[in-house]
Design an enzyme around this catalytic site. Structure first.
Site, PDB file in Angstrom:
ATOM      1  N   LYS A   1       6.318  -1.185  -2.785  1.00 22.55           N
ATOM      2  CA  LYS A   1       7.184  -0.434  -3.702  1.00 22.55           C
ATOM      3  C   LYS A   1       7.766  -1.386  -4.739  1.00 22.55           C
ATOM      4  O   LYS A   1       8.111  -2.527  -4.424  1.00 22.55           O
ATOM      5  CB  LYS A   1       8.314   0.216  -2.895  1.00 22.55           C
ATOM      6  CG  LYS A   1       9.226   1.131  -3.716  1.00 22.55           C
ATOM      7  CD  LYS A   1      10.288   1.765  -2.835  1.00 22.55           C
ATOM      8  CE  LYS A   1      11.164   2.736  -3.594  1.00 22.55           C
ATOM      9  NZ  LYS A   1      12.194   3.356  -2.729  1.00 22.55           N
TER      10      LYS A   1
ATOM     11  N   SER B   1      14.538   7.704   1.397  1.00 22.65           N
ATOM     12  CA  SER B   1      13.399   7.463   0.507  1.00 22.65           C
ATOM     13  C   SER B   1      12.129   6.950   1.159  1.00 22.65           C
ATOM     14  O   SER B   1      11.098   6.871   0.503  1.00 22.65           O
ATOM     15  CB  SER B   1      13.794   6.515  -0.615  1.00 22.65           C
ATOM     16  OG  SER B   1      14.512   7.233  -1.577  1.00 22.65           O
TER      17      SER B   1
ATOM     18  N   SER C   1      12.446   8.380  -2.934  1.00 26.37           N
ATOM     19  CA  SER C   1      12.003   7.664  -4.112  1.00 26.37           C
ATOM     20  C   SER C   1      10.724   6.852  -3.905  1.00 26.37           C
ATOM     21  O   SER C   1      10.091   6.457  -4.874  1.00 26.37           O
ATOM     22  CB  SER C   1      13.104   6.719  -4.579  1.00 26.37           C
ATOM     23  OG  SER C   1      13.360   5.729  -3.583  1.00 26.37           O
TER      24      SER C   1
HETATM   25  N1  GLN Z   1      17.306  10.801  -2.706  1.00 25.75           N
HETATM   26  C1  GLN Z   1      18.321   9.843  -2.393  1.00 25.75           C
HETATM   27  C2  GLN Z   1      18.952   9.322  -3.671  1.00 25.75           C
HETATM   28  O1  GLN Z   1      18.546   9.726  -4.711  1.00 25.75           O
HETATM   29  C3  GLN Z   1      17.776   8.746  -1.556  1.00 25.75           C
HETATM   30  C4  GLN Z   1      17.188   7.634  -2.303  1.00 25.75           C
HETATM   31  C5  GLN Z   1      16.766   6.482  -1.459  1.00 25.75           C
HETATM   32  O2  GLN Z   1      16.724   6.548  -0.237  1.00 25.75           O
HETATM   33  N2  GLN Z   1      16.472   5.401  -2.137  1.00 25.75           N
HETATM   34  O3  GLN Z   1      19.863   8.542  -3.635  1.00 25.75           O
END
Ligand code: GLN
Length: 489
Positions: free
Chosen positions: A78, A177, A153
């Site tokens: 990532k 994410s 994400s």
């Molecule tokens: N969807 C969550 C956010 O937007 C989680 C994101 C993540 O785990 N990086 O913060």
């Protein structure tokens, strides 16, 4: 040998016994990326040195060197994780041309265990999002159906893994994410206990919540990759000193007598009917395998969204303050227009950040501002502790908590991006594990009526990764996805 569908152990055995070379394996996946990623957009940057890295492994084999457990296994990373001399963007324009001078600890450890880095995977900007639609590099498509999001994400990691463009991937999980895209794309995703994996060199989103972890095709691969990336790191003051067990060697699918706690709040909350059915099927599967099923309640779970978004945005507003156009990253062309230093910062940041990052910076700055910080930030921290306490109570009655990962399977591209609240609500079942620092896994288990994968989330007590992985290993064997595959394969 069918490299595409082989496990880490099979690939590394084949390389070590010279049935196939590391270079051939790397080329195999690079060819798949070339052929298929135009449909997915899962990679942001390819590593031009991948073949060379693979060649080094082959040379070591020839020289009779002892090789690491991931020797010659191609990974996608990532784009939150810094990679030496390889562009790292965090999915943002503000880091579009950032080339780190060092490797994050996770990447360093992967390389030390012999993994080959194929490239950097697409993601929501600064890992803020649940659909991969906030990336500066464009959305990623779900390999099961291109009209649907891959989740976020870590959407690039999940999509690349599901389409087998890589043997393994690494994602990051601040509020879900790793687990949510794993669920949406039908792969295994593990968020380790907070502190298991060093955050050194991982671009910071919300430092008290962020953890990196593996996203793979099966639990055994995940256990092995996790073993390789965990461990104490003096460069991260929050990294744990605990020894790292050999989880992959001790995997056991025996769940007889294991107490599986079923999160009652989730079942009462109006889940999508396919998700509900999948959860029920997973409970039945555990029962059949001899586990004990115990209803448990976490009444504060409904507060995890406001608490998470207050804390995450507060930490993000502080972490993202470093992108000012002075030291590194994007700098706006502004010589004529900027009249002061403040002006200089705001023009660069105005152009460099996307709208979701700006929204979080504004919410976070507000929550931390004097006069409001007691009312919002401090209060959220207190409720965070109460949520952790409720988990501690629940684990007196059970070993593992079972819940859906998300209330729905993948949704359509464009469906939620203009409604931030609807997007945030997607994180209802994932954020609390981050708030409490607990290890949690998503196991692909069912399919919706329109053939989209649905994952089951299992969460254990802190540092109980073995129990978690074993339960996941058992559930994986009972998965009802069968031989169904993403359309791109
Ligand atoms: N969807 C969550 C956010 O937007 C989680 C994101 C993540 O785990 N990086 O913060």
């Amino acid at each position: 040998m069918n490299i595409t569908f082989s496990s880490f152990r099979e690939i590394s055995e084949a390389i070590k016994t010279k049935k196939v070379s590391a270079v051939e394996v790397t080329k195999h996946f690079l060819d798949r990326i070339q052929l298929l990623d135009t449909k997915l957009n899962s990679f942001i940057t390819l590593n031009e040195n991948a073949i060379q890295q693979a060649q080094n492994i082959d040379d070591q084999i020839k020289a009779g060197d002892v090789l690491g457990p991931l020797a010659g296994i191609p990974f996608g990373i990532k784009d939150m994780l810094c990679t030496k001399n390889l562009r790292t963007t965090a999915g943002s324009k503000i880091l579009e041309n950032f080339i780190p001078p060092y490797d994050s600890t996770v990447v360093k450890k992967l390389k030390n265990s012999g993994a080959v880095i194929l490239g950097k995977l697409n993601q929501d900007e600064f890992a803020m999002g649940s659909s991969n639609e906030t990336s500066f590099f464009g959305p990623v498509k779900n390999p099961w159906n291109p009209e649907y999001v891959p989740g976020g994400s870590s959407g690039g990691s999940a999509a690349a893994q599901a389409a087998r463009l890589v043997a393994g991937t690494i994602g990051t999980d601040t509020g879900g994410s790793i687990r949510q895209p794993a669920s949406f794309c039908g792969v295994v995703g593990v968020k380790p206990t907070y502190g298991r994996v060093s955050r050194y060199g991982i671009i910071a989103y919300a430092s008290s919540l962020d953890q990196a972890g593996p996203m793979t095709s099966n639990v055994e691969d995940a256990a092995l990759a996790l073993e390789m990336i965990c461990g104490h790191d003096p460069m991260d003051g929050t990294s744990s000193q605990k020894v790292i067990p050999r989880w992959s060697a001790d995997l056991k699918a025996d769940v007889k007598g294991l107490r599986i706690g079923i999160l009652e709040e989730a079942l009462k909350s109006g889940l999508d009917s396919d998700v509900e059915k999948t959860v029920q099927n997973s409970i039945e599967a555990f029962k059949k395998m001899g586990a004990e099923i115990i209803p448990i309640s976490l009444s504060l779970i409904e507060y995890s969204i406001p608490v998470y978004y207050l804390i995450a945005a507060s930490e993000a507003s502080s972490n993202l303050a470093r992108y000012d156009g002075v030291r590194f990253g994007f700098r706006a062309e502004m010589q004529e227009t900027a009249t002061s230093l403040d002006d200089f910062y705001s023009i660069t940041r105005g152009q460099g950040f996307g709208s979701e990052s700006k929204r979080r910076i504004m919410i976070g700055t507000f929550c931390l501002s004097s006069g409001y910080h007691e009312e919002y930030y401090v209060k959220a921290c207190k409720v965070r502790r109460l949520i952790k306490n409720q988990y501690d109570e629940a684990y007196k009655k059970c070993d593992i908590i079972l819940s859906p990962v998300a209330a729905t399977p993948a949704f359509k591209l464009g469906d939620r991006i203009s409604n931030p609240l609807a997007m945030y609500l997607n994180d209802l079942y994932t954020t609390s594990a981050n708030l409490a620092g607990l290890p949690s896994i998503s196991i692909p288990f069912g399919l919706s009526k329109n053939r989209l994968p649905i994952g089951i989330q299992l969460t254990a007590q802190a540092f109980e990764e073995q129990k978690l992985l074993n339960a996941g290993f058992a559930l994986e064997k009972a998965s009802i996805i069968g031989k169904e595959k993403p359309y791109v394969i």
